[in-house]
Design a protein around this motif. Structure first.
Motif, PDB file in Angstrom:
ATOM      1  N   MET A  77       4.553  18.862 -20.957  1.00 12.70           N
ATOM      2  CA  MET A  77       3.661  18.017 -21.200  1.00 12.70           C
ATOM      3  C   MET A  77       2.483  18.219 -20.265  1.00 12.70           C
ATOM      4  N   THR A  78       1.115  17.731 -21.051  1.00 16.81           N
ATOM      5  CA  THR A  78      -0.007  17.937 -20.180  1.00 16.81           C
ATOM      6  C   THR A  78      -0.312  16.441 -19.588  1.00 16.81           C
ATOM      7  N   TYR A  79      -0.249  16.342 -18.295  1.00 18.65           N
ATOM      8  CA  TYR A  79      -0.297  14.943 -17.622  1.00 18.65           C
ATOM      9  C   TYR A  79      -1.593  14.558 -17.287  1.00 18.65           C
ATOM     10  N   GLY A 120       8.268   8.698 -24.364  1.00 18.59           N
ATOM     11  CA  GLY A 120       7.188   9.463 -24.767  1.00 18.59           C
ATOM     12  C   GLY A 120       7.166  10.826 -25.182  1.00 18.59           C
ATOM     13  N   ILE A 121       6.724  11.768 -24.572  1.00 16.49           N
ATOM     14  CA  ILE A 121       6.556  13.239 -25.306  1.00 16.49           C
ATOM     15  C   ILE A 121       7.865  13.824 -25.705  1.00 16.49           C
ATOM     16  N   ARG A 158      -7.176  16.330 -17.698  1.00 12.63           N
ATOM     17  CA  ARG A 158      -5.939  16.688 -17.180  1.00 12.63           C
ATOM     18  C   ARG A 158      -5.752  16.820 -15.686  1.00 12.63           C
ATOM     19  N   CYS A 166       0.361  11.892 -22.676  1.00 11.05           N
ATOM     20  CA  CYS A 166      -0.124  11.935 -24.228  1.00 11.05           C
ATOM     21  C   CYS A 166      -1.566  11.516 -24.251  1.00 11.05           C
ATOM     22  N   ASP A 167      -2.420  12.204 -25.287  1.00 10.85           N
ATOM     23  CA  ASP A 167      -3.946  11.658 -25.375  1.00 10.85           C
ATOM     24  C   ASP A 167      -3.602  10.274 -25.832  1.00 10.85           C
ATOM     25  N   THR A 208       8.808  12.340 -28.852  1.00 14.27           N
ATOM     26  CA  THR A 208       7.906  12.727 -29.839  1.00 14.27           C
ATOM     27  C   THR A 208       7.950  13.889 -30.347  1.00 14.27           C
ATOM     28  N   ASN A 209       8.466  15.160 -29.471  1.00 12.36           N
ATOM     29  CA  ASN A 209       8.616  16.594 -29.633  1.00 12.36           C
ATOM     30  C   ASN A 209       9.846  16.516 -30.502  1.00 12.36           C
TER      31      ASN A 209
END
Length: 347
Positions: free
Chosen positions: A271-273, A206-207, A163, A153-154, A210-211
């Protein structure tokens, strides 16, 4: 200038290590000194600063207020001095760096597996310290005790990010799980299941969580573990569901006949890692080199694990293979999942 001339600047790197470790023997090992030599260095530092710096407490050495202020100043001062001495070039073959990284076991198994080898081959005199992810990881990045973090996550400012790749999530279940024949878990089935969660921060994953929270839903947790690999290994023989990054599963999913791998619900998505670093390291030659190596490793990673070519017990269950298999939701009973964690079965 007179006060600067009285201080041997060679004492500053050992001082930084001593203040971080708060332990003479460990500091000596990191600074490549003998324990007696580090003890003498500590005494010289005490004389130079007119302060004890480290004092014994009930649980070991503690920093004095003077030492705490010095530690804050050294985090800025030492990288600046290094930049003065080697501003433009970095020679990995001749360098003797200590690269401090942090991330979960997922990062260590995917990016790290290749990055560690590349860095140590190209810079054989350097060392890598990979610290496990914890809730204070970004504080360590801020303080300078960690150089590069891997995260899904950012983070909040002031950190820089880049990224590395996009990662999809999949669900891992036991081969006899009532949902094992479903190519994709829809959200209703997913929420009726009992889950094993990887505790990345404060008991959440984590994500993934969150999602789910953004969608206004929450999953039922039966087991919480600190590592992705432990989550994957814990589902065999139970009705637990593990939601995991796809790249993590390559070898295990292709060879473990006890597991089935299903597409996760759409709401979890991907997710963007990222790799994350502090702006103060943006122009440091050694750190730039490390990020370049990390970028190259990430670009070389396959987008997903390679499934088995045969549809046997160890094969990936892809959507095309699983579409013809009967998915009878009625066969998913509300029964205990085989594990009783802290007496909260099924909750």
């Amino acid at each position: 200038m007179t006060r600067i001339e009285r201080l041997d600047l060679n004492l500053l790197p050992p001082l930084a290590v001593l203040l971080e470790e708060k332990h003479v023997s460990r500091a000596a090992e990191r600074a490549h000194l003998s324990q007696p030599a580090m003890s003498r260095t500590l005494q010289r530092l005490r004389d130079a600063f007119g302060d004890e710096l480290l004092v014994r407490g009930p649980s070991g050495y503690q920093l004095t207020p003077v030492a705490e202020r010095l530690q804050d100043q050294l985090r800025v001062l030492l990288p600046g001095i290094a930049g003065l001495l080697d501003r433009e070039t970095f020679s990995p073959r001749a360098a003797s760096e200590e690269f401090c990284l942090t991330g979960t076991d997922y990062a260590a198994s995917t990016v790290g597996e290749h990055l560690f080898r590349v860095v140590l081959q190209k810079s054989p005199n350097s060392r890598i310290r990979y610290r496990p992810w914890h809730e204070g990881a970004f504080e360590e990045l801020e303080r300078g005790t960690v150089h590069l973090a891997f995260f899904g996550c950012d983070p909040a400012p002031p950190f820089h990010t880049e990224r590395l790749f996009e990662e999809n999530f999949v669900c891992v279940v036991d081969r006899k799980h009532p949902l094992a024949d479903a190519p994709v878990l829809d959200l209703d089935d997913y929420l009726r299941a009992v889950h094993v969660v990887v505790d990345i921060s404060r008991g959440r994953q984590g994500i993934v969580d969150t999602n789910l929270r953004r969608a206004g839903v929450e999953r039922t947790v039966g087991l919480t573990v600190p590592y992705h690999q432990a989550a994957m290994q814990s589902v065999a023989g139970t009705t637990l569901v593990a939601t995991l990054p796809q790249r993590l599963l390559g070898r295990e999913a292709a060879t473990n006949s006890a597991l089935r791998v299903l597409d996760a619900p759409d709401v979890i998505k991907s997710m963007t890692y990222l790799m994350v670093w502090h702006p103060r390291l943006n122009d440091d030659p050694a750190q730039r080199w490390l990020r370049e190596r990390t970028r190259a490793v990430a670009e070389s990673l396959p987008s997903q694990p390679t499934p088995s070519s045969e549809g046997g017990d160890g094969a990936w269950l892809t959507e095309s293979q699983g579409a013809s298999m009967r998915h009878d939701r009625a066969c998913f009973p509300h029964r205990p999942h085989g594990l009783d964690v802290d007496g909260t079965r099924g909750r």
